[in-house]
Design an enzyme around this catalytic site. Structure first.
Site, PDB file in Angstrom:
ATOM      1  N   ALA A 154       0.908  -1.352  -0.120  1.00  0.00           N
ATOM      2  CA  ALA A 154       0.029  -0.179   0.220  1.00  0.00           C
ATOM      3  C   ALA A 154       0.754   1.184   0.083  1.00  0.00           C
ATOM      4  O   ALA A 154       0.478   2.220  -0.594  1.00  0.00           O
ATOM      5  CB  ALA A 154      -0.912   0.093   1.251  1.00  0.00           C
ATOM      6  N   TYR A 155       1.778   1.380   0.778  1.00  0.00           N
ATOM      7  CA  TYR A 155       2.745   2.489   0.827  1.00  0.00           C
ATOM      8  C   TYR A 155       3.547   2.691  -0.496  1.00  0.00           C
ATOM      9  O   TYR A 155       3.468   3.689  -0.881  1.00  0.00           O
ATOM     10  CB  TYR A 155       3.886   2.193   2.007  1.00  0.00           C
ATOM     11  CG  TYR A 155       4.733   3.169   2.133  1.00  0.00           C
ATOM     12  CD1 TYR A 155       4.351   4.464   2.506  1.00  0.00           C
ATOM     13  CD2 TYR A 155       5.993   3.127   1.816  1.00  0.00           C
ATOM     14  CE1 TYR A 155       5.345   5.472   2.739  1.00  0.00           C
ATOM     15  CE2 TYR A 155       7.088   3.994   1.716  1.00  0.00           C
ATOM     16  CZ  TYR A 155       6.688   5.310   2.470  1.00  0.00           C
ATOM     17  OH  TYR A 155       7.801   6.407   2.292  1.00  0.00           O
ATOM     18  N   ALA A 156       3.957   1.554  -1.089  1.00  0.00           N
ATOM     19  CA  ALA A 156       4.669   1.672  -2.201  1.00  0.00           C
ATOM     20  C   ALA A 156       3.797   2.404  -3.449  1.00  0.00           C
ATOM     21  O   ALA A 156       4.158   3.083  -4.399  1.00  0.00           O
ATOM     22  CB  ALA A 156       5.397   0.288  -2.592  1.00  0.00           C
ATOM     23  N   SER A 158       1.133   3.997  -3.052  1.00  0.00           N
ATOM     24  CA  SER A 158       0.893   5.477  -2.726  1.00  0.00           C
ATOM     25  C   SER A 158       1.809   6.376  -3.400  1.00  0.00           C
ATOM     26  O   SER A 158       1.610   7.386  -3.990  1.00  0.00           O
ATOM     27  CB  SER A 158       0.520   5.797  -1.260  1.00  0.00           C
ATOM     28  OG  SER A 158       1.908   5.681  -0.582  1.00  0.00           O
TER      29      SER A 158
END
Length: 247
Positions: A154-156, A158
């Site tokens: 999810a972080y990557a 985003s």
């Protein structure tokens, strides 16, 4: 250091501590009037502002949740009213919570994209209307994109969206002499990085780059200073990967 005129104004989101606070300090040293944005940690934000003022710099703490467009508008309103029209926007505010994709809740996904992507979108959209011609925008990506580490889906994702916004927005601002770039740090010694990691994991990350250390907040602040300053005048729509040679 850059020779930026004292009257120029910079907004640094998520600047109460860590990399954001280091960026605020460096830009203040470069001659900017600095808006220290924070979402909830008023004590840390005021501590950062007080230290800047004690050193003779103009600084102001302003609360705003960047995921909310109306609060971003108010952030720019306050900056303009108290310090002047904005020249530099640094989109440092972000959230990082590690979980395998299959275990990532709807709430975590929405929160990650709300702050990391919607937040950057909101501030850039506001900057399109209100940034001085010749202004600079520095967004934040991550070296995790290149490493493709499990648990960071999810972080990557985003931050991949932020990189896409950066390149497109740089082209959309043709004719304004506004430059839009991003910095993608490797592992940096901050609370955000240390949270949830064992000493062994931290040591493993520190050994991974050829320079064999974690980055420091000041390392990233120097890169932002370059992208915000005159020496990077021919750099636009780019992602600068500051990671000690990790990838």
């Amino acid at each position: 250091m850059n020779t930026t005129p004292q009257q120029q104004v910079a907004i640094v989101t998520g600047a109460s501590r860590g990399i954001g606070a280091a960026i605020a300090r460096r830009l203040a040293e470069d001659g900017y009037r600095v808006v220290v944005n924070y979402a909830s940690n008023i004590q840390e934000a005021e501590r950062t502002v007080n230290s800047l003022r004690a050193a003779g710099h103009a600084a102001l703490a302003v609360r705003a949740d960047v995921s909310k467009a109306e609060e971003v508008r108010a952030l720019f309103d306050t900056a303009e009213r108290e310090l002047g029209k904005v020249d530099v926007l640094v989109n440092n505010a972000g959230i990082l919570k590690v979980a395998p994709l299959a275990d990532t809740s709807d709430e975590l996904f929405a929160q990650t994209f709300g702050i990391n992507v919607q937040g950057s979108f909101n501030t850039m959209r506001e900057a399109a209307r209100r940034l001085n011609d010749g202004g600079r925008i520095v967004n934040f990506s991550t070296n995790v994109l290149a490493m493709k580490l499990p648990g960071y889906a999810a972080y990557a994702a985003s931050k991949a969206a932020v990189e896409a916004l950066t390149g497109i927005f740089a082209k959309e601002l043709r004719g304004r002499q506004v430059r839009v770039n991003a910095v993608a740090p490797g592992p940096v010694a901050t609370e955000l990085f240390f949270n949830g990691k064992t000493p062994e994991q931290i040591e493993q990350f520190a050994r991974m780059p050829p320079l064999e250390r974690l980055g420091e907040p000041e390392d990233i602040a120097k890169v932002v200073s370059f992208l915000a300053g005159p020496d990077s005048g021919w750099v636009n729509g780019q992602v600068l990967r500051a990671n000690g040679g990790l990838s």
